[in-house]
Every structure is written in C-alpha cells, then in structure tokens.
Design an enzyme around this catalytic site. Structure first.
Site, PDB file in Angstrom:
ATOM      1  N   GLN A   1       0.835  -1.220   0.000  1.00  0.00           N
ATOM      2  CA  GLN A   1       0.000   0.000   0.000  1.00  0.00           C
ATOM      3  C   GLN A   1       0.860   1.258   0.000  1.00  0.00           C
ATOM      4  O   GLN A   1       0.547   2.236  -0.682  1.00  0.00           O
ATOM      5  CB  GLN A   1      -0.923   0.056   1.222  1.00  0.00           C
TER       6      GLN A   1
ATOM      7  N   ASP B   1     -10.342  -2.304   0.356  1.00  0.00           N
ATOM      8  CA  ASP B   1      -9.964  -2.468   1.767  1.00  0.00           C
ATOM      9  C   ASP B   1      -9.667  -1.134   2.445  1.00  0.00           C
ATOM     10  O   ASP B   1      -9.719  -1.025   3.657  1.00  0.00           O
ATOM     11  CB  ASP B   1      -8.750  -3.403   1.870  1.00  0.00           C
TER      12      ASP B   1
ATOM     13  N   GLU C   1     -14.558   0.990  -6.535  1.00  0.00           N
ATOM     14  CA  GLU C   1     -14.398  -0.432  -6.166  1.00  0.00           C
ATOM     15  C   GLU C   1     -15.650  -1.173  -6.618  1.00  0.00           C
ATOM     16  O   GLU C   1     -16.763  -0.701  -6.402  1.00  0.00           O
ATOM     17  CB  GLU C   1     -14.204  -0.537  -4.639  1.00  0.00           C
TER      18      GLU C   1
ATOM     19  N   ASP D   1     -17.969  -0.905 -11.587  1.00  0.00           N
ATOM     20  CA  ASP D   1     -16.862  -1.394 -12.401  1.00  0.00           C
ATOM     21  C   ASP D   1     -16.018  -0.203 -12.860  1.00  0.00           C
ATOM     22  O   ASP D   1     -16.533   0.727 -13.481  1.00  0.00           O
ATOM     23  CB  ASP D   1     -17.444  -2.145 -13.605  1.00  0.00           C
ATOM     24  N   ALA D   2     -14.732  -0.264 -12.579  1.00  0.00           N
ATOM     25  CA  ALA D   2     -13.850   0.858 -12.914  1.00  0.00           C
ATOM     26  C   ALA D   2     -13.749   1.078 -14.421  1.00  0.00           C
ATOM     27  O   ALA D   2     -13.475   2.192 -14.870  1.00  0.00           O
ATOM     28  CB  ALA D   2     -12.469   0.631 -12.317  1.00  0.00           C
TER      29      ALA D   2
ATOM     30  N   ASP E   1      -5.150  -0.280  -8.006  1.00  0.00           N
ATOM     31  CA  ASP E   1      -4.917  -1.292  -6.974  1.00  0.00           C
ATOM     32  C   ASP E   1      -5.933  -2.400  -7.215  1.00  0.00           C
ATOM     33  O   ASP E   1      -6.910  -2.527  -6.502  1.00  0.00           O
ATOM     34  CB  ASP E   1      -5.137  -0.655  -5.597  1.00  0.00           C
TER      35      ASP E   1
ATOM     36  N   TYR F   1       2.661 -12.372  -1.264  1.00  0.00           N
ATOM     37  CA  TYR F   1       2.234 -12.417  -2.660  1.00  0.00           C
ATOM     38  C   TYR F   1       3.031 -13.519  -3.358  1.00  0.00           C
ATOM     39  O   TYR F   1       4.175 -13.796  -2.974  1.00  0.00           O
ATOM     40  CB  TYR F   1       2.443 -11.065  -3.360  1.00  0.00           C
TER      41      TYR F   1
HETATM   42  N1  AAT Z   1      -5.180  -3.298  -1.476  1.00  0.00           N
HETATM   43  C1  AAT Z   1      -5.138  -4.702  -1.504  1.00  0.00           C
HETATM   44  C2  AAT Z   1      -5.161  -5.430  -2.600  1.00  0.00           C
HETATM   45  C3  AAT Z   1      -5.819  -5.634  -3.732  1.00  0.00           C
HETATM   46  S1  AAT Z   1      -7.471  -5.410  -3.736  1.00  0.00           S
HETATM   47  C4  AAT Z   1      -8.049  -5.373  -5.338  1.00  0.00           C
HETATM   48  C5  AAT Z   1      -9.502  -4.883  -5.390  1.00  0.00           C
HETATM   49  O1  AAT Z   1      -9.851  -4.625  -6.747  1.00  0.00           O
HETATM   50  C6  AAT Z   1     -10.566  -5.857  -4.854  1.00  0.00           C
HETATM   51  O2  AAT Z   1     -11.234  -5.272  -3.773  1.00  0.00           O
HETATM   52  C7  AAT Z   1     -11.498  -6.091  -6.049  1.00  0.00           C
HETATM   53  O3  AAT Z   1     -12.858  -6.231  -5.685  1.00  0.00           O
HETATM   54  C8  AAT Z   1     -11.254  -4.828  -6.869  1.00  0.00           C
HETATM   55  N2  AAT Z   1     -11.612  -4.938  -8.291  1.00  0.00           N
HETATM   56  C9  AAT Z   1     -11.409  -5.987  -9.116  1.00  0.00           C
HETATM   57  N3  AAT Z   1     -11.897  -5.728 -10.348  1.00  0.00           N
HETATM   58  C10 AAT Z   1     -12.401  -4.467 -10.315  1.00  0.00           C
HETATM   59  C11 AAT Z   1     -13.053  -3.644 -11.288  1.00  0.00           C
HETATM   60  N4  AAT Z   1     -13.269  -4.080 -12.530  1.00  0.00           N
HETATM   61  N5  AAT Z   1     -13.444  -2.402 -10.903  1.00  0.00           N
HETATM   62  C12 AAT Z   1     -13.218  -1.954  -9.635  1.00  0.00           C
HETATM   63  N6  AAT Z   1     -12.621  -2.710  -8.695  1.00  0.00           N
HETATM   64  C13 AAT Z   1     -12.211  -3.950  -9.009  1.00  0.00           C
HETATM   65  C14 AAT Z   1      -4.998  -6.093  -4.884  1.00  0.00           C
HETATM   66  C15 AAT Z   1      -4.048  -7.184  -4.507  1.00  0.00           C
HETATM   67  C16 AAT Z   1      -3.107  -7.582  -5.607  1.00  0.00           C
HETATM   68  C17 AAT Z   1      -2.750  -9.048  -5.518  1.00  0.00           C
HETATM   69  C18 AAT Z   1      -1.581  -9.403  -6.344  1.00  0.00           C
HETATM   70  N7  AAT Z   1      -1.425 -10.834  -6.497  1.00  0.00           N
END
Ligand code: AAT
Length: 290
Positions: free
Chosen positions: A63, A87, A107, A138-139, A157, A226
């Site tokens: 982060q 998160d 998110e 959806d982003a 992220d 990871y």
């Molecule tokens: N900060 C901690 C780690 C993450 S979280 C990734 C987030 O992206 C999840 O909460 C998921 O719901 C969100 N997400 C996935 N697809 C989309 C989308 N299309 N639009 C918006 N949000 C989305 C990432 C960890 C990385 C792990 C590496 N192996």
C-alpha cells in the site's frame, strides 16, 4: 496446524500456504469468493477467489509503495483516483498527502469494503478521510465517463486479471486512464511478479508506451505473502512536462506530518523509492524498451 494452500492457474506448479488459526468470514459476493482468516504468523488475511490480497503483517509494503511512488513523483498532487482498493489501505496512504483535495475511489465489490470495515479497521480507516468520494461499480465503466484531464494521479490497486479485474490489463482501459489524467499526470498500476509474469508485464508495458507516448518505468517491492514474494508497479505519465520517477521531487520526508499521519510509515522512504527502480538483469532484458 491446519493450513490453507493458495493455488492458481496464474502460478502453476507451486502453492503458497499459511497456517490458519481461525476462519472469520466466508461468503460469496456477486463478483467473488470473500474469505478472512486469522493466520498464525501474518495476522488477519483477506483472500479473494483463493488469492491472498493482503495480510496485516505485510500490507504496509504494497500500500505504501503503490501510493507514494506516484504521489512523491509530482509536485502537490490534488486529485487522485483509486481503482479497486476496497480495503481502504491505499486511501489511508493517500491521506498522508495534505496537498490532495479529492480522492475518488471506484471499487466493484461492496462486500470487500464492508468486510474491511469489520476485520481490518487499520486499513478501512482510509474511508474516514473527508476527501474520499466512494463509487461502487466497475472501474472500466467509471473511467469511460470520467471527465477528460480530471486527475493528477490514478492508482490501479486491482486484483489479478482473473475474475472482475480481467479488463483492467487491456488496452481500452489504459486509453480511458490516459484521457482521465491531466497532461503530465501519472499512473501507478499494480503489475504482478517479475518472476512469474514476465510476459504479462511486457504486454502491459508496451500497451502503456503506445498509449501514454512517454517513457514507462517498472518498480518492485518485497511482499512475502504475494506469489513469489515480490510485486511490481508500472509507472508512466501522460504527455506534458516529463516526470522523473526515479528521484522523488515531492519527498515524503519533507511533507508536513506525512511520516506520522495516523501511524508511522513502515516500509516506504525516499531511498526505497529510488532503489525500487533497480531491475535484475533478466527483467532489464525482458523490458528492454525501458
Ligand atoms: N489493497 C489490496 C489489494 C488488492 S485489492 C483489489 C480490489 O480490486 C478488490 O477489492 C477487487 O474487488 C477490486 N476490483 C477488481 N476488479 C475491479 C473492477 N473491474 N473495478 C473496480 N474494482 C475492481 C490487490 C491485490 C493484488 C494481488 C496481487 N497478487
């Protein structure tokens, strides 16, 4: 004790495992399987579709890096967009930057946010910042409608490109990001492991080079939970005054209160920032366009 193994077609032939003390939450959302457990040695763990997203012990590395690498590379960032990040940990880190006036977050899965507020208060604290505007959706869709040139920085992220994050590594998505950034605005995108996903990284870099028409940089950090223990970041900027990512012009040490805002930085500092761009020879060759 009982162990949980994390297998995925993204890393065939290997599985990382953690010892489980107690399962705290397990539910299927509209988008993915959401799991929280207490581990023996990494604190609480958030898992989505069988992939570790964060643990309390090492979340600081990911982060802090994904936020301060871009925000310390430009002068007084004001408008920031976070893609994913439900998160709240990335929001918590952006909060350290007092120049920031608006933090949009998009998110897709509300369950991730609710679960984080319940089980990861040290991350979800990021949502309490009054500068945060939450958008659930959806982003890909969100960015299609984003005003041109709105953001100084966009931080992607997102989860791995299986499931809801599939489109987040494809060309049209990067094109909408480039439009939503102001000239000289910066993108920092989660970019997998250099050990496991060299080809995916090469593809993302070449898409970014074509889309942003500027130099594209790769940085990495150690995150023990990871896959393969490292995670990378792609950094690039839109046409405009060139951004020298490798030496932070907005150093965190000089930002009022940033080091101790709510809590101390655990991982990031200006030396780590500069070191993060040093690449092993095989990665240099693979991304030789750099
Ligand atoms: N900060 C901690 C780690 C993450 S979280 C990734 C987030 O992206 C999840 O909460 C998921 O719901 C969100 N997400 C996935 N697809 C989309 C989308 N299309 N639009 C918006 N949000 C989305 C990432 C960890 C990385 C792990 C590496 N192996």
């Amino acid at each position: 004790g009982k162990r949980m193994y994390f297998n995925n077609p993204m890393w065939p032939g290997e599985a990382h495992s953690l010892e489980v003390e107690k399962i705290l939450y397990q539910e299927k959302s509209e988008y993915q399987e959401v799991l929280v457990f207490e581990s023996s040695t990494y604190g609480k763990v958030l898992v989505l579709d069988g992939i570790v997203q964060l643990t309390e012990k090492d979340e600081c590395a990911y982060q802090e890096m994904i936020v301060h690498l871009p925000l310390c590379s430009i002068k007084s960032p004001k408008t920031v967009l976070v893609v994913g990040g439900g998160d709240g940990g990335v929001l918590r880190e952006i909060s350290r930057h007092s120049s920031v006036e608006l933090i949009d977050i998009c998110e897709i899965d509300k369950m991730v946010i609710d679960v984080s507020k319940k089980y990861f208060p040290e991350l979800a604290v990021g949502f309490e910042d009054p500068r945060v505007q939450l958008h659930i959706g959806d982003a890909v869709e969100f960015l299609r409608h984003a005003p041109r040139g709105k953001y100084d920085a966009i931080i992607v992220d997102s989860s791995d490109p299986v499931g809801p994050a599939q489109e987040l590594v494809e060309r049209p998505f990067f094109e909408t990001i480039a439009k939503a950034l102001r000239p000289g605005g910066v993108l920092c995108n989660m970019a997998e492991s250099m050990w496991l996903h060299t080809h995916l990284i090469e593809d993302m870099i070449s898409i970014c080079q074509e889309t942003f028409k500027s130099s594209v940089h790769y940085a990495w950090a150690s995150v023990p939970t990871y896959p393969s223990g490292v995670i990378g970041f792609i950094l690039c900027s839109t046409e405009g005054p060139p951004v020298d990512f490798k030496s932070p012009i907005n150093p965190i040490e000089k930002l009022d209160g940033a080091l101790n805002y709510r809590r101390e930085l655990k991982f990031y500092n200006s030396e780590i920032h500069m070191a993060a761009f040093a690449l092993p020879s095989f990665v240099k060759r693979a991304v030789s366009c750099l």
